[in-house]
Motif scaffolding. Structure first.
Motif, PDB file in Angstrom:
ATOM      1  N   GLU A  42       9.956  -2.557   5.836  1.00 27.10           N
ATOM      2  CA  GLU A  42      11.203  -3.324   5.784  1.00 27.10           C
ATOM      3  C   GLU A  42      11.317  -4.166   7.058  1.00 27.10           C
ATOM      4  N   ASP A  43      10.751  -5.351   6.980  1.00 28.97           N
ATOM      5  CA  ASP A  43      10.599  -6.201   8.161  1.00 28.97           C
ATOM      6  C   ASP A  43      11.304  -7.539   7.995  1.00 28.97           C
ATOM      7  N   ILE A  44      12.517  -7.513   7.458  1.00 26.32           N
ATOM      8  CA  ILE A  44      13.224  -8.780   7.232  1.00 26.32           C
ATOM      9  C   ILE A  44      13.902  -9.313   8.491  1.00 26.32           C
ATOM     10  N   ASP A  45      13.903  -8.541   9.565  1.00 23.23           N
ATOM     11  CA  ASP A  45      14.511  -8.991  10.822  1.00 23.23           C
ATOM     12  C   ASP A  45      13.415  -9.537  11.732  1.00 23.23           C
ATOM     13  N   PRO A  46      13.220 -10.852  11.767  1.00 23.08           N
ATOM     14  CA  PRO A  46      12.105 -11.414  12.540  1.00 23.08           C
ATOM     15  C   PRO A  46      12.287 -11.287  14.047  1.00 23.08           C
ATOM     16  N   THR A  47      13.496 -11.023  14.500  1.00 20.72           N
ATOM     17  CA  THR A  47      13.733 -10.935  15.939  1.00 20.72           C
ATOM     18  C   THR A  47      13.314  -9.582  16.514  1.00 20.72           C
ATOM     19  N   ARG A  48      13.209  -8.557  15.662  1.00 17.51           N
ATOM     20  CA  ARG A  48      12.910  -7.211  16.158  1.00 17.51           C
ATOM     21  C   ARG A  48      11.617  -6.623  15.623  1.00 17.51           C
ATOM     22  N   CYS A  49      11.160  -7.102  14.464  1.00 17.08           N
ATOM     23  CA  CYS A  49       9.967  -6.535  13.837  1.00 17.08           C
ATOM     24  C   CYS A  49       8.707  -7.192  14.405  1.00 17.08           C
ATOM     25  N   ARG A  50       7.691  -6.363  14.648  1.00 16.49           N
ATOM     26  CA  ARG A  50       6.460  -6.875  15.248  1.00 16.49           C
ATOM     27  C   ARG A  50       5.245  -6.315  14.525  1.00 16.49           C
ATOM     28  N   PRO A  51       4.191  -7.132  14.344  1.00 23.40           N
ATOM     29  CA  PRO A  51       2.991  -6.692  13.621  1.00 23.40           C
ATOM     30  C   PRO A  51       2.345  -5.460  14.226  1.00 23.40           C
ATOM     31  N   GLU A  52       2.355  -5.350  15.557  1.00 29.48           N
ATOM     32  CA  GLU A  52       1.711  -4.196  16.184  1.00 29.48           C
ATOM     33  C   GLU A  52       2.403  -2.888  15.832  1.00 29.48           C
ATOM     34  N   PHE A  53       3.720  -2.953  15.599  1.00 31.42           N
ATOM     35  CA  PHE A  53       4.433  -1.744  15.201  1.00 31.42           C
ATOM     36  C   PHE A  53       4.114  -1.376  13.752  1.00 31.42           C
ATOM     37  N   GLU A  54       3.901  -2.388  12.910  1.00 30.63           N
ATOM     38  CA  GLU A  54       3.487  -2.092  11.531  1.00 30.63           C
ATOM     39  C   GLU A  54       2.128  -1.399  11.530  1.00 30.63           C
ATOM     40  N   ALA A  55       1.188  -1.926  12.313  1.00 26.68           N
ATOM     41  CA  ALA A  55      -0.133  -1.302  12.401  1.00 26.68           C
ATOM     42  C   ALA A  55      -0.021   0.141  12.909  1.00 26.68           C
ATOM     43  N   ALA A  56       0.897   0.360  13.842  1.00 31.10           N
ATOM     44  CA  ALA A  56       1.082   1.710  14.393  1.00 31.10           C
ATOM     45  C   ALA A  56       1.661   2.654  13.345  1.00 31.10           C
ATOM     46  N   ILE A  57       2.547   2.139  12.484  1.00 37.03           N
ATOM     47  CA  ILE A  57       3.116   2.972  11.411  1.00 37.03           C
ATOM     48  C   ILE A  57       2.006   3.477  10.500  1.00 37.03           C
ATOM     49  N   LEU A  58       1.122   2.588  10.087  1.00 37.38           N
ATOM     50  CA  LEU A  58       0.019   2.975   9.220  1.00 37.38           C
ATOM     51  C   LEU A  58      -0.872   4.006   9.905  1.00 37.38           C
ATOM     52  N   GLU A  59      -1.121   3.793  11.183  1.00 41.64           N
ATOM     53  CA  GLU A  59      -1.956   4.727  11.947  1.00 41.64           C
ATOM     54  C   GLU A  59      -1.300   6.103  12.040  1.00 41.64           C
ATOM     55  N   ASP A  60      -0.005   6.128  12.360  1.00 37.33           N
ATOM     56  CA  ASP A  60       0.692   7.395  12.542  1.00 37.33           C
ATOM     57  C   ASP A  60       0.795   8.184  11.238  1.00 37.33           C
TER      58      ASP A  60
END
Length: 283
Positions: A42-60
């Motif tokens: 759920e990344d509809i907020d472009p000011t706070r969402c970052r690709p590196e955090f998405e990659a980290a979610i998948l990793e975790d």
């Protein structure tokens, strides 16, 4: 009916124990029911969402031992879908433009003769004022008018709004619960400069992805009331809800990104195994 649930984090930071508990709760429920577990970003907020955090979610989540149906839906790739929902509601006269700032609304709440509950429904601007504000290029939000929604549905349908709670709400709520969207007021569903808000995106995607059970923390229990209304207005099914307790630290406060809760990455670096963490969380 196939059991379908989801874990839907926002990539605004690293996952912590609270996220792990919620993800494991939903994943376990799906597997025990022989159903499907969906991961949604759920990344509809472009000011706070970052690709590196998405990659980290998948990793975790992979480290925890979770698997999920493919492909993963990223909301930022489907903004036009949510805009279409907002346009539909606006065309039906269920939304109004609100140019008031957060401070102006808070000031109005303080001045309201009948208390805050009534003041969170600011209502449309007078026609002449709205024309002037539009001409000035002032930013505005699209708010859902509860008054118009109630008129559109009719009293019988409005009073029949409900959802089934298989978990337990923060005040012990369970079973068939009458939805009370009025507790949320005239919520913002979109902004002129920021697209659709959470309530539109989450209800749209739950319907699109066939989510039968929403398994999530009890901090989102109150959001269910307004989401049931949106589902009804759009002709979407209302899932069964299963809210779970929130994981807290030794100080009794729930884990939160804003409080710099210990992340799964840090636990992993400290030598904690996924098996140990799952056991600690009761899985």
């Amino acid at each position: 009916m196939t059991f379908v649930t989801r874990f839907a984090p926002s990539p605004t930071g690293r996952l912590h124990k609270g996220h792990a508990f919620s993800a494991l709760t939903a994943w376990t429920a799906a597997h025990e029911a022989g159903g499907r577990f969906i991961l949604r970003i759920e990344d509809i907020d472009p000011t706070r969402c970052r690709p590196e955090f998405e990659a980290a979610i998948l990793e975790d989540l992979g480290w925890l031992g979770l698997d999920w149906a493919q492909p993963v839906r990223r909301q930022s790739a489907h903004l036009a879908d949510y805009a279409a929902v907002v346009a539909d509601l606006e065309a039906r006269g269920l939304l109004y433009r609100c140019f008031r700032t957060r401070k102006e609304i808070l000031d109005a709440i303080g001045d309201a003769p009948h208390g805050p509950a009534e003041a969170v429904r600011p209502g449309p601007h007078p026609a002449g004022e709205e024309v002037r504000l539009l001409a000035e290029g002032r930013a505005f939000a699209w708010r859902l008018s509860l008054e118009r929604a109630r008129e559109s549905l009719g009293e019988a349908a409005w009073n029949a709004l409900s959802f089934r709670e298989e978990g337990v709400g923060p005040a012990g709520e369970s079973g068939l619960i009458r939805a009370r969207p009025e507790t949320a007021g005239d919520v913002v569903l979109a902004r002129k400069d920021a697209g659709s808000a959470y309530h539109v995106a989450v209800t749209h995607d739950d319907a699109l992805q066939g989510v039968s059970h929403v398994v999530r923390g009890e901090d989102l229990f109150e959001a269910t009331h307004i989401q049931v209304l949106i589902q009804t207005l759009m002709g979407w099914p209302t899932p069964v809800y299963r809210h779970h307790r929130l994981l807290t630290g030794e100080d009794g406060r729930r884990f939160a990104k804003r409080d710099n809760a210990v992340t799964l990455a840090q636990l992993r670096a400290d030598g904690v195994t996924p098996e140990a963490l799952r056991a600690e969380l009761g899985f």
